[in-house]
Design an enzyme around this catalytic site. Structure first.
Site, PDB file in Angstrom:
ATOM      1  N   HIS A 196      -1.553   6.791 -25.371  1.00  0.00           N
ATOM      2  CA  HIS A 196      -2.446   5.728 -25.831  1.00  0.00           C
ATOM      3  C   HIS A 196      -1.648   4.456 -26.147  1.00  0.00           C
ATOM      4  O   HIS A 196      -1.997   3.351 -25.736  1.00  0.00           O
ATOM      5  CB  HIS A 196      -3.218   6.231 -27.059  1.00  0.00           C
ATOM      6  CG  HIS A 196      -3.841   5.153 -27.857  1.00  0.00           C
ATOM      7  ND1 HIS A 196      -4.983   4.512 -27.446  1.00  0.00           N
ATOM      8  CD2 HIS A 196      -3.472   4.579 -29.021  1.00  0.00           C
ATOM      9  CE1 HIS A 196      -5.295   3.591 -28.345  1.00  0.00           C
ATOM     10  NE2 HIS A 196      -4.388   3.614 -29.305  1.00  0.00           N
ATOM     11  N   LYS A 197      -0.522   4.646 -26.849  1.00  0.00           N
ATOM     12  CA  LYS A 197       0.319   3.484 -27.195  1.00  0.00           C
ATOM     13  C   LYS A 197       0.951   2.886 -25.936  1.00  0.00           C
ATOM     14  O   LYS A 197       1.043   1.666 -25.800  1.00  0.00           O
ATOM     15  CB  LYS A 197       1.446   3.914 -28.144  1.00  0.00           C
ATOM     16  CG  LYS A 197       1.003   4.238 -29.551  1.00  0.00           C
ATOM     17  CD  LYS A 197       2.246   4.410 -30.398  1.00  0.00           C
ATOM     18  CE  LYS A 197       1.980   5.060 -31.719  1.00  0.00           C
ATOM     19  NZ  LYS A 197       3.229   5.324 -32.449  1.00  0.00           N
ATOM     20  N   ASP A 248       6.871   1.956 -35.895  1.00  0.00           N
ATOM     21  CA  ASP A 248       6.504   2.888 -36.966  1.00  0.00           C
ATOM     22  C   ASP A 248       5.359   2.265 -37.756  1.00  0.00           C
ATOM     23  O   ASP A 248       5.336   1.048 -37.978  1.00  0.00           O
ATOM     24  CB  ASP A 248       7.700   3.184 -37.873  1.00  0.00           C
ATOM     25  CG  ASP A 248       7.494   4.483 -38.645  1.00  0.00           C
ATOM     26  OD1 ASP A 248       6.928   5.436 -38.081  1.00  0.00           O
ATOM     27  OD2 ASP A 248       7.875   4.554 -39.830  1.00  0.00           O
ATOM     28  N   GLY A 258      -5.967   9.513 -36.682  1.00  0.00           N
ATOM     29  CA  GLY A 258      -5.339   9.270 -37.982  1.00  0.00           C
ATOM     30  C   GLY A 258      -6.378   8.984 -39.065  1.00  0.00           C
ATOM     31  O   GLY A 258      -7.368   9.716 -39.214  1.00  0.00           O
ATOM     32  N   TYR A 259      -6.181   7.905 -39.791  1.00  0.00           N
ATOM     33  CA  TYR A 259      -7.048   7.557 -40.924  1.00  0.00           C
ATOM     34  C   TYR A 259      -8.205   6.637 -40.517  1.00  0.00           C
ATOM     35  O   TYR A 259      -8.873   6.066 -41.387  1.00  0.00           O
ATOM     36  CB  TYR A 259      -6.207   6.867 -42.005  1.00  0.00           C
ATOM     37  CG  TYR A 259      -5.091   7.721 -42.573  1.00  0.00           C
ATOM     38  CD1 TYR A 259      -5.292   8.504 -43.704  1.00  0.00           C
ATOM     39  CD2 TYR A 259      -3.825   7.737 -41.976  1.00  0.00           C
ATOM     40  CE1 TYR A 259      -4.272   9.286 -44.227  1.00  0.00           C
ATOM     41  CE2 TYR A 259      -2.793   8.524 -42.493  1.00  0.00           C
ATOM     42  CZ  TYR A 259      -3.030   9.288 -43.614  1.00  0.00           C
ATOM     43  OH  TYR A 259      -2.016  10.057 -44.126  1.00  0.00           O
ATOM     44  N   ARG A 319      -1.171  -2.461 -35.037  1.00  0.00           N
ATOM     45  CA  ARG A 319      -0.321  -2.235 -33.864  1.00  0.00           C
ATOM     46  C   ARG A 319      -0.596  -3.297 -32.797  1.00  0.00           C
ATOM     47  O   ARG A 319       0.331  -3.836 -32.205  1.00  0.00           O
ATOM     48  CB  ARG A 319      -0.555  -0.837 -33.298  1.00  0.00           C
ATOM     49  CG  ARG A 319       0.538  -0.395 -32.344  1.00  0.00           C
ATOM     50  CD  ARG A 319       0.460   1.079 -31.987  1.00  0.00           C
ATOM     51  NE  ARG A 319      -0.870   1.604 -32.139  1.00  0.00           N
ATOM     52  CZ  ARG A 319      -1.268   2.321 -33.202  1.00  0.00           C
ATOM     53  NH1 ARG A 319      -0.409   2.678 -34.126  1.00  0.00           N
ATOM     54  NH2 ARG A 319      -2.507   2.721 -33.305  1.00  0.00           N
TER      55      ARG A 319
HETATM   56  P1  IMP Z   1       3.027   6.295 -36.089  1.00  0.00           P
HETATM   57  O1  IMP Z   1       4.230   5.684 -36.721  1.00  0.00           O
HETATM   58  O2  IMP Z   1       2.357   5.357 -35.112  1.00  0.00           O
HETATM   59  O3  IMP Z   1       3.291   7.651 -35.500  1.00  0.00           O
HETATM   60  O4  IMP Z   1       1.944   6.512 -37.239  1.00  0.00           O
HETATM   61  C1  IMP Z   1       2.176   7.341 -38.346  1.00  0.00           C
HETATM   62  C2  IMP Z   1       0.863   7.847 -38.898  1.00  0.00           C
HETATM   63  O5  IMP Z   1       0.093   6.744 -39.380  1.00  0.00           O
HETATM   64  C3  IMP Z   1      -0.027   8.546 -37.871  1.00  0.00           C
HETATM   65  O6  IMP Z   1       0.247   9.912 -37.800  1.00  0.00           O
HETATM   66  C4  IMP Z   1      -1.423   8.294 -38.451  1.00  0.00           C
HETATM   67  O7  IMP Z   1      -1.712   9.240 -39.455  1.00  0.00           O
HETATM   68  C5  IMP Z   1      -1.282   6.935 -39.096  1.00  0.00           C
HETATM   69  N1  IMP Z   1      -1.720   5.882 -38.168  1.00  0.00           N
HETATM   70  C6  IMP Z   1      -0.937   5.108 -37.372  1.00  0.00           C
HETATM   71  N2  IMP Z   1      -1.674   4.247 -36.663  1.00  0.00           N
HETATM   72  C7  IMP Z   1      -2.955   4.477 -37.019  1.00  0.00           C
HETATM   73  C8  IMP Z   1      -4.196   3.897 -36.615  1.00  0.00           C
HETATM   74  O8  IMP Z   1      -4.280   2.981 -35.780  1.00  0.00           O
HETATM   75  N3  IMP Z   1      -5.292   4.383 -37.218  1.00  0.00           N
HETATM   76  C9  IMP Z   1      -5.263   5.389 -38.137  1.00  0.00           C
HETATM   77  N4  IMP Z   1      -4.146   5.965 -38.529  1.00  0.00           N
HETATM   78  C10 IMP Z   1      -2.990   5.512 -37.980  1.00  0.00           C
END
Ligand code: IMP
Length: 192
Positions: free
Chosen positions: A12-13, A69, A150-151, A178
């Site tokens: 997705h990213k 991150d 995620g949230y 992001r």
């Molecule tokens: P990461 O650094 O992108 O892997 O994000 C770390 C954690 O933050 C993820 O496992 C999610 O729980 C939360 N997270 C990151 N991006 C999002 C988002 O766009 N929506 C909701 N939760 C997010």
């Protein structure tokens, strides 16, 4: 076209980044470079983790790369879950577990303010650059919507009446932490 490694295997990213940078850079995933381990991310800040991941890849392949991150920072919880967002409810927890923990901790809180923050660390010809994207909002009292990850179901961005999980991907990317961090990275790279 120049190669640029994105230190991620999250499809997705990768899609999101390719849609913004794909005309100028060939975005290469970890799988494509043959990196099959978990990259360590054991720093206590988003910036520290993003830099750590980018440095591991740069030092191994000596190729331009970037890493990201992200954390959800809730004011009433002194910034938690923050850098621990992925594993807030424990080592092998699910998104549901994490949201339930946040909802329980926020049950009696009137101050619902929160933000998502993404830090991107880019290493270009050995030089390090940081980009940050942020979206402010509030933590809902219950989950709304089924999309996203995620949230997303408990986060209502300021100025909208739909949670991130009730938005289309395009709507969310246009205002998200992001999306904003990637836009800054893209602006920087396109102006080089
Ligand atoms: P990461 O650094 O992108 O892997 O994000 C770390 C954690 O933050 C993820 O496992 C999610 O729980 C939360 N997270 C990151 N991006 C999002 C988002 O766009 N929506 C909701 N939760 C997010």
């Amino acid at each position: 076209m120049k190669d640029l490694i994105f230190a991620s295997n999250n499809m997705h990213k990768l899609e999101e980044v390719r849609s913004m940078l794909g005309l100028k850079y060939n975005i290469v995933s970890l799988k494509q470079v043959g990196y099959n381990q978990e990259i360590p991310e054991n720093q206590d800040t988003l910036q520290g983790n993003a830099l750590q991941k980018a440095r591991v890849i740069y030092n191994q392949y000596h190729k331009n790369c970037f890493a990201d991150d992200t954390g959800l920072e809730i004011e009433a919880l002194d910034g938690r879950p923050g850098v621990y967002s992925a594993r807030y409810a424990g080592e092998h927890c699910s998104f549901e577990d994490n949201m339930n923990k946040v909802l329980a901790e926020m049950q009696n809180e009137q101050n619902r303010k929160a933000c998502f923050r993404t830090v991107i660390a880019l290493i270009l010809d050995g030089k390090e650059y940081l980009f940050e994207g942020r979206v402010d909002g509030v933590i809902l009292r219950e989950k709304h919507g089924k999309d996203g990850f995620g949230y997303d179901p408990v986060f209502l961005p300021d100025g909208f009446d739909a949670s991130f999980a009730e938005m289309s991907l395009e709507q969310k990317n246009a205002i998200s932490h992001r999306g904003r961090a990637i836009a800054k990275l893209a602006q920087f790279l396109i102006n080089l």
